[in-house]
Enzyme design. Structure first.
Site, PDB file in Angstrom:
ATOM      1  N   ILE A 189       1.201  -1.540   0.287  1.00 43.45           N
ATOM      2  CA  ILE A 189       0.142   0.318   0.148  1.00 43.45           C
ATOM      3  C   ILE A 189       1.083   1.207   0.483  1.00 43.45           C
ATOM      4  O   ILE A 189       1.534   1.315   1.306  1.00 43.45           O
ATOM      5  CB  ILE A 189      -0.586  -0.094   1.336  1.00 43.45           C
ATOM      6  CG1 ILE A 189      -1.721  -1.353   1.077  1.00 43.45           C
ATOM      7  CG2 ILE A 189      -2.081   1.355   1.421  1.00 43.45           C
ATOM      8  CD1 ILE A 189      -2.426  -1.223  -0.417  1.00 43.45           C
TER       9      ILE A 189
ATOM     10  N   GLU B  99      -1.685   0.137  -9.750  1.00 46.18           N
ATOM     11  CA  GLU B  99      -2.663   0.372 -10.135  1.00 46.18           C
ATOM     12  C   GLU B  99      -3.488  -0.637 -11.631  1.00 46.18           C
ATOM     13  O   GLU B  99      -4.465   0.192 -13.006  1.00 46.18           O
ATOM     14  CB  GLU B  99      -3.610   1.701 -10.254  1.00 46.18           C
ATOM     15  CG  GLU B  99      -3.039   2.189  -9.025  1.00 46.18           C
ATOM     16  CD  GLU B  99      -3.188   4.300  -9.303  1.00 46.18           C
ATOM     17  OE1 GLU B  99      -4.272   4.320  -9.721  1.00 46.18           O
ATOM     18  OE2 GLU B  99      -2.461   4.682  -8.470  1.00 46.18           O
TER      19      GLU B  99
HETATM   20  N1  COS Z   1     -16.957   0.942 -13.253  1.00 49.28           N
HETATM   21  C1  COS Z   1     -17.899   0.191 -12.452  1.00 49.28           C
HETATM   22  N2  COS Z   1     -18.673  -1.187 -12.895  1.00 49.28           N
HETATM   23  C2  COS Z   1     -17.706  -1.237 -12.975  1.00 49.28           C
HETATM   24  C3  COS Z   1     -15.485  -1.219 -12.617  1.00 49.28           C
HETATM   25  C4  COS Z   1     -16.077   0.268 -14.002  1.00 49.28           C
HETATM   26  N3  COS Z   1     -14.547   0.964 -14.076  1.00 49.28           N
HETATM   27  N4  COS Z   1     -15.070  -2.040 -13.634  1.00 49.28           N
HETATM   28  C5  COS Z   1     -16.483  -2.956 -13.346  1.00 49.28           C
HETATM   29  N5  COS Z   1     -17.845  -2.794 -13.244  1.00 49.28           N
HETATM   30  C6  COS Z   1     -18.538  -3.674 -12.275  1.00 49.28           C
HETATM   31  C7  COS Z   1     -18.884  -4.858 -13.324  1.00 49.28           C
HETATM   32  O1  COS Z   1     -19.701  -4.050 -14.548  1.00 49.28           O
HETATM   33  C8  COS Z   1     -20.085  -5.676 -12.439  1.00 49.28           C
HETATM   34  O2  COS Z   1     -21.302  -5.630 -12.562  1.00 49.28           O
HETATM   35  P1  COS Z   1     -22.091  -6.545 -12.250  1.00 49.28           P
HETATM   36  O3  COS Z   1     -21.594  -6.968 -10.480  1.00 49.28           O
HETATM   37  O4  COS Z   1     -23.374  -6.076 -11.859  1.00 49.28           O
HETATM   38  O5  COS Z   1     -22.364  -7.369 -12.992  1.00 49.28           O
HETATM   39  C9  COS Z   1     -18.718  -5.633 -11.544  1.00 49.28           C
HETATM   40  O6  COS Z   1     -18.231  -4.271 -10.779  1.00 49.28           O
HETATM   41  C10 COS Z   1     -17.712  -7.309 -11.302  1.00 49.28           C
HETATM   42  O7  COS Z   1     -17.403  -6.911 -12.541  1.00 49.28           O
HETATM   43  P2  COS Z   1     -16.305  -7.488 -13.817  1.00 49.28           P
HETATM   44  O8  COS Z   1     -16.838  -9.172 -12.982  1.00 49.28           O
HETATM   45  O9  COS Z   1     -15.793  -7.118 -15.038  1.00 49.28           O
HETATM   46  O10 COS Z   1     -15.261  -7.934 -12.396  1.00 49.28           O
HETATM   47  P3  COS Z   1     -13.977  -9.413 -12.466  1.00 49.28           P
HETATM   48  O11 COS Z   1     -13.697  -9.511 -11.408  1.00 49.28           O
HETATM   49  O12 COS Z   1     -13.880  -9.727 -13.531  1.00 49.28           O
HETATM   50  O13 COS Z   1     -12.734  -8.015 -12.700  1.00 49.28           O
HETATM   51  C11 COS Z   1     -10.573  -6.808 -13.748  1.00 49.28           C
HETATM   52  C12 COS Z   1     -12.263  -6.882 -13.509  1.00 49.28           C
HETATM   53  C13 COS Z   1      -9.818  -7.496 -13.754  1.00 49.28           C
HETATM   54  C14 COS Z   1     -11.069  -5.484 -14.231  1.00 49.28           C
HETATM   55  C15 COS Z   1     -10.600  -5.948 -12.666  1.00 49.28           C
HETATM   56  O14 COS Z   1     -10.467  -7.131 -11.001  1.00 49.28           O
HETATM   57  C16 COS Z   1      -9.787  -4.897 -12.052  1.00 49.28           C
HETATM   58  O15 COS Z   1      -9.412  -3.662 -12.178  1.00 49.28           O
HETATM   59  N6  COS Z   1      -8.341  -5.822 -11.661  1.00 49.28           N
HETATM   60  C17 COS Z   1      -6.830  -4.810 -11.393  1.00 49.28           C
HETATM   61  C18 COS Z   1      -6.891  -4.214  -9.956  1.00 49.28           C
HETATM   62  C19 COS Z   1      -5.767  -2.876  -9.617  1.00 49.28           C
HETATM   63  O16 COS Z   1      -5.825  -2.134 -10.201  1.00 49.28           O
HETATM   64  N7  COS Z   1      -5.055  -4.146  -8.550  1.00 49.28           N
HETATM   65  C20 COS Z   1      -4.668  -2.531  -8.590  1.00 49.28           C
HETATM   66  C21 COS Z   1      -4.406  -2.211  -7.271  1.00 49.28           C
HETATM   67  S1  COS Z   1      -5.237  -1.052  -6.910  1.00 49.28           S
HETATM   68  S2  COS Z   1      -3.969   0.220  -6.701  1.00 49.28           S
END
Ligand code: COS
Length: 386
Positions: free
Chosen positions: A156, A363
């Site tokens: 973090i 991120e």
């Molecule tokens: N805005 C709003 N809603 C979102 C969204 C966004 N940008 N991205 C996903 N959602 C919603 C989806 O629509 C879905 O909603 P429903 O439950 O109504 O269908 C829900 O969130 C789950 O989405 P999804 O099924 O796409 O989730 P996944 O587990 O497949 O994950 C990724 C998608 C891989 C894109 C996500 O886990 C991700 O961004 N991972 C990387 C995380 C990251 O950046 N980590 C770094 C550390 S944080 S500094």
């Protein structure tokens, strides 16, 4: 070029450039070497009224948006992206409150951040949940007027240094991504401690720590949005913050380019400056073109978000992907331009090359950015068919 900046944005850029030159460049090698947190510069940001660039004026900020923040992060990152990160990571930890906080929550936390009296951090990642953000294990259980948090967050940024943490935890495991919730946790919450400080390849002026929650009790009022909204809070936050990583990468690349151009005019071989050789000129031209393309995309993404557009995931991910790949390429080439000197710590480009690497990872890795972009494309195509 002024890039269509407003008068305020030109002022922000010039002020940040001056701070980068006068305050950051002289200390960057020390903090890179020592792995210490640069408290002294946090005070400089606060005194210059830069801590609240992206926070509403009603809460003591400057009322700008992602674009103003990106300008500052780019300028600081030209000098030292590890130091610049303290500002960008505070924004990452603050966006959940800006986007989802109640007026009371905003009033309680934003003015302190805006005035530079408090730093923030964002706690999503865990040892077993990086790209798979919905795989987190940290739990939050309601107990009377409090939630009780248990679990450990990993890597973090601003960990241990920040005063305010937005943390994603599971409130109902059976609901998958819909079972996560977002919370505001203050540094002095009972049961909240910090794990080891990481010893990193780059951005070494930045503090990266574990957040450890052992029966950590926080007021029920610190729930952000509603139970079950944690994953959405996290995704919307990342949509907002990724241009900041992109701006950081852009700054690193632009800083490395400046060093490469300067060196190539000074360094003489075969009786003339190496800048006179076409092989080197072509490298510099490619580097500059890539930097300019990254800059255009970063500014476009930031402005699009600030326009209030709803679907920003795609352009935000594109900016982060393109700028970070650019930073890695351009810094690697800058080391090449400086040759043997580039590989030595006396010159800043080896640090820039080490610092650039993380921008392709955090991120959301650049593989995840591509997934976000592709999913948005498919969604757009599907909605056009209807
Ligand atoms: N805005 C709003 N809603 C979102 C969204 C966004 N940008 N991205 C996903 N959602 C919603 C989806 O629509 C879905 O909603 P429903 O439950 O109504 O269908 C829900 O969130 C789950 O989405 P999804 O099924 O796409 O989730 P996944 O587990 O497949 O994950 C990724 C998608 C891989 C894109 C996500 O886990 C991700 O961004 N991972 C990387 C995380 C990251 O950046 N980590 C770094 C550390 S944080 S500094």
């Amino acid at each position: 070029m002024e890039y269509g900046f407003s008068e305020t944005q030109v002022m922000i850029r010039d002020l940040c450039r001056k701070i980068a030159e006068e305050k950051i460049k002289p200390i960057r090698a020390h903090y890179d070497e020592s792995n210490e947190f640069p408290r002294e510069i946090i005070k400089v940001f606060a005194d210059a009224d830069l801590s609240g660039l992206y926070i509403e004026e009603a809460y003591g900020g400057m009322g700008g948006g992602v674009m103003d923040l990106s300008i500052a992060v780019e300028e600081f990152s030209k000098a030292c992206s590890g130091i610049a990160l303290s500002l960008a990571a505070t924004a990452l930890g603050t966006f959940p409150i800006i986007l989802f906080g109640t007026p009371e929550q905003k009033q309680q936390y934003l003015p302190r951040i805006a005035k530079g009296q408090a730093m923030a951090a964002f706690g999503l990642t865990e040892a077993g949940a990086g790209s798979d953000a919905s795989g987190i294990q940290t739990t939050a259980v309601l107990d009377g007027d409090h939630y009780v948090l248990n679990g450990t967050k990993q890597w973090i940024t601003n960990g241990g240094e920040a005063d305010i943490y937005t943390v994603i935890a599971i409130t109902n495991r059976s609901k998958g991504p819909r079972g996560a919730s977002a919370f505001i946790v203050e540094k002095d919450a009972p049961g909240f401690t910090f794990g080891k400080k990481e010893n990193k390849m780059g951005i070494r002026a930045s503090a990266t720590r574990e957040l450890v929650f052992q029966d950590c009790r926080i007021p029920k009022a610190n729930l952000l949005s509603k139970e079950g909204m944690g994953f959405i809070v996290a995704m919307k936050t990342l949509d907002q913050s990724r241009p900041g990583v992109a701006a950081q990468a852009l700054g690193i690349a632009a800083g490395a380019l400046e060093e490469a151009v300067r060196y190539s005019r000074e360094r003489r071989q075969f009786g003339k400056p190496i800048a006179a050789f076409q092989g080197l000129q072509f490298m510099l031209a490619d580097m500059a073109t890539q930097v300019e393309a990254a800059r255009t995309l970063v500014y476009a993404a930031a402005r699009y978000i600030d326009s209030g557009a709803k679907e920003v995931s795609k352009i935000s991910a594109m900016a982060k992907l393109f700028a970070s790949d650019t930073a890695m390429r351009v810094t690697t080439d800058a080391v090449q331009v400086l040759g043997g000197y580039g590989y030595m710590k006396e010159y800043p480009v080896e640090k820039m090359m080490r610092d650039a690497k993380i921008t392709q990872i955090y991120e959301g890795t650049n593989q995840i950015q591509r997934e976000v972009i592709a999913l948005a494309l498919i969604k757009e195509a599907a909605s056009q068919k209807k």
